[in-house]
Scaffold this active site. Sequence first.
Site, mmCIF file in Angstrom:
data_model
loop_
_atom_site.group_PDB
_atom_site.id
_atom_site.type_symbol
_atom_site.label_atom_id
_atom_site.label_comp_id
_atom_site.label_asym_id
_atom_site.label_seq_id
_atom_site.Cartn_x
_atom_site.Cartn_y
_atom_site.Cartn_z
ATOM 1 N N LYS A 40 0.868 -81.920 -93.006
ATOM 2 C CA LYS A 40 1.112 -83.105 -93.943
ATOM 3 C C LYS A 40 2.048 -82.768 -95.113
ATOM 4 O O LYS A 40 2.962 -83.373 -95.577
ATOM 5 C CB LYS A 40 -0.185 -83.415 -94.461
ATOM 6 C CG LYS A 40 0.159 -84.968 -94.988
ATOM 7 C CD LYS A 40 -1.388 -85.929 -95.292
ATOM 8 C CE LYS A 40 -0.905 -87.240 -95.771
ATOM 9 N NZ LYS A 40 -2.490 -88.019 -95.925
HETATM 10 O O1 LIG Z 1 7.495 -86.768 -98.843
HETATM 11 P P1 LIG Z 1 6.958 -85.376 -98.834
HETATM 12 O O2 LIG Z 1 5.641 -85.317 -99.168
HETATM 13 O O3 LIG Z 1 7.739 -84.377 -99.688
HETATM 14 O O4 LIG Z 1 7.126 -84.711 -97.325
HETATM 15 C C1 LIG Z 1 8.103 -84.789 -96.568
HETATM 16 C C2 LIG Z 1 7.631 -84.278 -95.161
HETATM 17 O O5 LIG Z 1 7.291 -85.299 -94.327
HETATM 18 C C3 LIG Z 1 7.721 -85.071 -93.152
HETATM 19 O O6 LIG Z 1 9.134 -85.815 -92.704
HETATM 20 C C4 LIG Z 1 6.677 -85.514 -92.141
HETATM 21 O O7 LIG Z 1 6.646 -86.688 -91.763
HETATM 22 C C5 LIG Z 1 8.245 -83.657 -93.085
HETATM 23 O O8 LIG Z 1 9.376 -83.434 -92.608
HETATM 24 C C6 LIG Z 1 8.488 -83.250 -94.472
HETATM 25 O O9 LIG Z 1 7.932 -81.925 -94.874
#
Ligand SMILES: O=P(O)(O)OC[C@H]1O[C@](O)(CO)[C@@H](O)[C@@H]1O
Length: 317
Positions: free
Chosen positions: A312
């Site tokens: 996540k």
């Molecule tokens: O918005 P955040 O919490 O920085 O996370 C982005 C993350 O979400 C993702 O798109 C997964 O859905 C990953 O590729 C990426 O690490």
Amino acid sequence: MNATERGIREQFPLWDRAPDCRIAPRPDHVQVVVGCGTSVHIADSIAVFLNAHGRASRPVPGNEWTRRPHDYVPAGLPVEIVALSRSGESTETVAAARTSREAGHPVVAITCAPQSALCAAADRLIETDTHPEEGIVMTASASLMLLLGMRYAGMTVGQPTTAAARTLLDRADPHLAGLIEGRTHFVFLGGGAFYGVAREGALKMQEMSLSQSEAHHPLEYRHGPISLIDERSLVIMMYHQDTLEEESLLAHDLLAKGAKVLGLGGPGTISLPVGGEPGTGPLVCLPVLQLLGEYVARSRNLDTLAPRHLTKVVTIG
Ligand SMILES: O=P(O)(O)OC[C@H]1O[C@](O)(CO)[C@@H](O)[C@@H]1O
């Protein structure tokens, strides 16, 4: 229905409860919109909206901005960072915000995690709740951050847009199982602010269903990638009303080569109108792309609550 699907289908009340955006881009600052993965795809669309509303802007992946900012914006220009992150903890996005602040640039965070490291590094905060069951695959949070970024850019995004998105999802739903049948190659096409959402559709397809997928600006698709089109291809065409005619010609060409086309806002094997307030089409289309990923995953017996190789929050160190 699993929790991923509930998160997609139940996101609309959250859109209606999303906060008004009380802050605006600083005048005379280039708006650098940063994020990782889904968040940088959303950043791409937000940057287009900012430009269209008179604020010079560009999307930059978090690590690119941290490591080589002047490859993206010339040194000396006043810059405001708009950092997008659901978790507020992705290493590269947090680093982009921190290094920018240390360099004297103001930072706005758009996030679902108000207590996060990103928020500690930001001067101003735009935050929203998200779906309580959302898992690794980001769906409702992506839509909500896009919605808030659109409001930050100065757009009106209210209940008519939520209603349009709900209607589009309801209309698309009965067709999705038939459209994906026998299809293993997924192409997402969209110009302007649709392009970031097209990239996000392709990412959802990869994460959720481990399928080959790609995203392009519509007419770019003719310059090489079209070689891959055949009767295994499903093209999701998000029509820009400014370029409807040329994109329609492309769709007919793809149909003639054996592809099926889901036409959002224009012709296709299945053609569905896209409503909503002016300019909101990319947000209105996004839930359909998310649900499409879930349909393909299910057809392959893949569990989108446990996508391969993903967590996540992606952190380094
Ligand atoms: O918005 P955040 O919490 O920085 O996370 C982005 C993350 O979400 C993702 O798109 C997964 O859905 C990953 O590729 C990426 O690490």
